[in-house]
Design a protein around this motif. Structure first.
Motif, short mmCIF file in Angstrom:
data_model
loop_
_atom_site.label_atom_id
_atom_site.label_comp_id
_atom_site.label_asym_id
_atom_site.label_seq_id
_atom_site.Cartn_x
_atom_site.Cartn_y
_atom_site.Cartn_z
N ASP A 73 64.35 39.54 26.69
CA ASP A 73 64.01 38.25 26.07
C ASP A 73 64.57 37.07 26.86
N GLU B 225 63.20 33.52 26.76
CA GLU B 225 63.25 32.77 25.51
C GLU B 225 64.47 31.88 25.38
N ARG C 241 68.16 28.68 22.63
CA ARG C 241 66.98 29.53 22.43
C ARG C 241 65.82 28.60 22.10
N LYS D 97 62.52 29.60 22.27
CA LYS D 97 61.33 30.36 21.88
C LYS D 97 61.76 31.49 20.96
N TYR D 98 61.07 31.65 19.86
CA TYR D 98 61.32 32.74 18.92
C TYR D 98 60.03 33.52 18.79
N GLY D 99 59.97 34.67 19.46
CA GLY D 99 58.73 35.44 19.45
C GLY D 99 57.62 34.63 20.10
N LYS D 100 56.59 34.31 19.33
CA LYS D 100 55.46 33.54 19.88
C LYS D 100 55.59 32.05 19.60
N THR D 101 56.63 31.64 18.87
CA THR D 101 56.79 30.25 18.48
C THR D 101 57.77 29.54 19.41
N LYS D 102 57.31 28.48 20.05
CA LYS D 102 58.19 27.67 20.89
C LYS D 102 58.85 26.61 20.03
N LYS D 103 60.14 26.44 20.19
CA LYS D 103 60.92 25.46 19.45
C LYS D 103 61.53 24.45 20.43
#
Length: 144
Positions: free
Chosen positions: A63, A66, A109, A111-117
């Motif tokens: 990961d 991410e 962090r 990016k969480y999985g497919k969600t960019k933060k």
């Protein structure tokens, strides 16, 4: 291309293309300080505290695309108060000479999985900079 190379390319791209560009619009400037362990330019809002992006740490993690590490560097060798020494605030970093600077590292962090933060991560970096700057600002008088 292996995971290490891919993560490094991705991290550098997201840092240069989003984080650095956006921080420059928030009154950050390119730093003239060189980090003892991280290559590349840093950013600053004042001469007291500088931000560097560590793209090397954790490259081998699956990961690793991410997150990255932000290193907040106080590039002065002075005695800082015990109240801001420790893992929550500042620890020493060797400069390779007989000097030690102070720095603080945070994992960001974005990016969480497919969600960019990205926006939330940017706000975190900006607010952490302000928090740490307020702690070292009283030390400015000792630098002159």
């Amino acid at each position: 291309m292996d995971i290490i190379e891919a993560n490094k390319i991705f991290r550098k791209s997201i840092i240069k293309g989003f984080f650095e560009e956006t921080l420059l619009t928030l009154d950050f400037k390119k730093s003239n300080i060189k980090h003892p362990n991280i290559s590349g330019d840093g950013l600053m809002q004042s001469l007291l505290l500088h931000i560097f992006f560590d793209v090397e740490t954790g490259l081998d993690y699956p990961d690793g695309d991410e997150w990255f590490i932000v290193d907040f560097l106080f590039p002065y060798e002075i005695k800082i108060p015990d109240s801001i020494i420790g893992p929550d605030y500042f620890t020493t970093i060797s400069t390779g000479t007989s000097k030690n600077f102070w720095h603080h590292r945070e994992m960001v962090r974005y990016k969480y999985g497919k969600t960019k933060k990205l926006s939330e991560s940017l706000k975190f970096i900006d607010s952490k900079y302000k928090e740490l700057h307020s702690l070292v600002e009283p030390l400015e008088k000792d630098l002159k």
